[in-house]
Design a protein around this motif. Sequence first.
Motif, PDB file in Angstrom:
ATOM      1  N   ARG A  79       0.724  -1.399  -0.056  1.00 29.11           N
ATOM      2  CA  ARG A  79       0.121  -0.076  -0.069  1.00 29.11           C
ATOM      3  C   ARG A  79       0.800   1.472  -0.076  1.00 29.11           C
ATOM      4  NH1 ARG A  79      -4.379  -2.008   3.448  1.00 29.11           N
ATOM      5  NH2 ARG A  79      -5.429  -3.647   2.169  1.00 29.11           N
ATOM      6  N   HIS A 101      -2.294   3.177  -4.373  1.00 33.33           N
ATOM      7  CA  HIS A 101      -3.706   3.540  -4.174  1.00 33.33           C
ATOM      8  C   HIS A 101      -4.227   4.399  -5.256  1.00 33.33           C
ATOM      9  CE1 HIS A 101      -2.710   3.791   0.521  1.00 33.33           C
ATOM     10  NE2 HIS A 101      -3.192   2.658   0.187  1.00 33.33           N
ATOM     11  N   LEU A 159      -7.586   3.982  -7.409  1.00 34.71           N
ATOM     12  CA  LEU A 159      -8.402   4.816  -7.166  1.00 34.71           C
ATOM     13  C   LEU A 159      -8.914   5.251  -8.763  1.00 34.71           C
ATOM     14  CD1 LEU A 159     -10.320   6.860  -5.814  1.00 34.71           C
ATOM     15  CD2 LEU A 159      -8.572   8.347  -5.647  1.00 34.71           C
ATOM     16  N   PHE A 190     -14.486   1.365  -4.195  1.00 38.19           N
ATOM     17  CA  PHE A 190     -14.173   2.564  -3.152  1.00 38.19           C
ATOM     18  C   PHE A 190     -14.006   2.508  -1.735  1.00 38.19           C
ATOM     19  CE2 PHE A 190     -15.096   6.541  -1.419  1.00 38.19           C
ATOM     20  CZ  PHE A 190     -14.170   7.427  -2.005  1.00 38.19           C
ATOM     21  N   VAL A 191     -15.129   1.752  -1.377  1.00 40.38           N
ATOM     22  CA  VAL A 191     -15.258   1.531   0.104  1.00 40.38           C
ATOM     23  C   VAL A 191     -14.326   0.700   0.437  1.00 40.38           C
ATOM     24  CG1 VAL A 191     -16.616   0.286   1.883  1.00 40.38           C
ATOM     25  CG2 VAL A 191     -17.806   1.813   0.182  1.00 40.38           C
ATOM     26  N   LEU A 212     -10.999   0.452  -0.890  1.00 46.39           N
ATOM     27  CA  LEU A 212      -9.764   1.134  -0.700  1.00 46.39           C
ATOM     28  C   LEU A 212      -9.892   1.983   0.726  1.00 46.39           C
ATOM     29  CD1 LEU A 212      -7.218   2.186  -1.915  1.00 46.39           C
ATOM     30  CD2 LEU A 212      -8.630   3.880  -3.409  1.00 46.39           C
ATOM     31  N   TRP A 213     -10.985   2.877   0.935  1.00 47.20           N
ATOM     32  CA  TRP A 213     -11.024   3.509   2.136  1.00 47.20           C
ATOM     33  C   TRP A 213     -10.955   2.809   3.520  1.00 47.20           C
ATOM     34  CZ3 TRP A 213     -14.492   3.086   6.339  1.00 47.20           C
ATOM     35  CH2 TRP A 213     -13.958   4.240   7.340  1.00 47.20           C
ATOM     36  N   VAL A 214     -11.322   1.355   3.402  1.00 50.50           N
ATOM     37  CA  VAL A 214     -11.303   0.574   4.571  1.00 50.50           C
ATOM     38  C   VAL A 214      -9.754   0.000   4.600  1.00 50.50           C
ATOM     39  CG1 VAL A 214     -11.834  -1.734   5.467  1.00 50.50           C
ATOM     40  CG2 VAL A 214     -13.695  -0.286   4.845  1.00 50.50           C
ATOM     41  N   ARG A 255      -6.869   1.731   3.568  1.00 47.88           N
ATOM     42  CA  ARG A 255      -6.452   3.066   4.105  1.00 47.88           C
ATOM     43  C   ARG A 255      -6.446   3.206   5.429  1.00 47.88           C
ATOM     44  NH1 ARG A 255      -6.857   7.388  -0.818  1.00 47.88           N
ATOM     45  NH2 ARG A 255      -4.760   8.005  -0.470  1.00 47.88           N
ATOM     46  N   ASP A 256      -7.827   3.032   5.822  1.00 44.80           N
ATOM     47  CA  ASP A 256      -8.214   3.557   7.268  1.00 44.80           C
ATOM     48  C   ASP A 256      -7.493   2.350   8.393  1.00 44.80           C
ATOM     49  OD1 ASP A 256      -9.787   4.650   9.452  1.00 44.80           O
ATOM     50  OD2 ASP A 256     -11.182   2.872   9.335  1.00 44.80           O
ATOM     51  N   ASN A 293      -3.756   3.195   8.578  1.00 42.59           N
ATOM     52  CA  ASN A 293      -3.553   4.212   9.424  1.00 42.59           C
ATOM     53  C   ASN A 293      -3.714   4.029  11.037  1.00 42.59           C
ATOM     54  OD1 ASN A 293      -3.031   5.962   7.204  1.00 42.59           O
ATOM     55  ND2 ASN A 293      -5.049   6.521   7.000  1.00 42.59           N
TER      56      ASN A 293
END
Length: 157
Positions: free
Chosen positions: A26, A31, A35, A104-105, A107-109, A111-112, A115
């Motif tokens: 990642r 990313h 995206l 998209f969700v 990818l967000w998960v 990255r989240d 983090n």
Amino acid sequence: MMWQSLFGFTNLVAVIGWAALLLLPRRPLTHSLILFAGVGLLCLTYAVLLVLLVGKVVDPGAIAGAAAGPFDYSDYTIAGLRKLFMTDAGIVVGWTHYLAFDLFVGLWVGRDADNKDFSRLVQVPFLLLIFLAGPLGLFLWLAVRERRARAVARAAK
């Protein structure tokens, strides 16, 4: 219009995006590829197909047993949506919508989770569940991440 080919294309784009999300390191380039080459391409495909359908430029490919007449995009009833999904176009456009949002969700998960220092082993079941049953996977992720999200927020103060 070749609805089966478009269906195959959108599936291929989504599977490549999900494989990159699950298997590649990642990094910002990864990313961005997911995206723009994944989610963005699916969104563009959706938008073009929707314009072509609303403009009645392409044949929606009604299947046997479908109600007669064109779909009315202002008819948001069960019967109206059934009429849309009784066309090859309705299936492809609807499926492309799901694929774009689920990726998209995901990818967000991802990255989240990165983090918040969740390991990839913890992430994979949630990402696969989002791939297979989007809202269920997202709901479970939101429940699991909550404690760590609060801890990260407290540490940042």
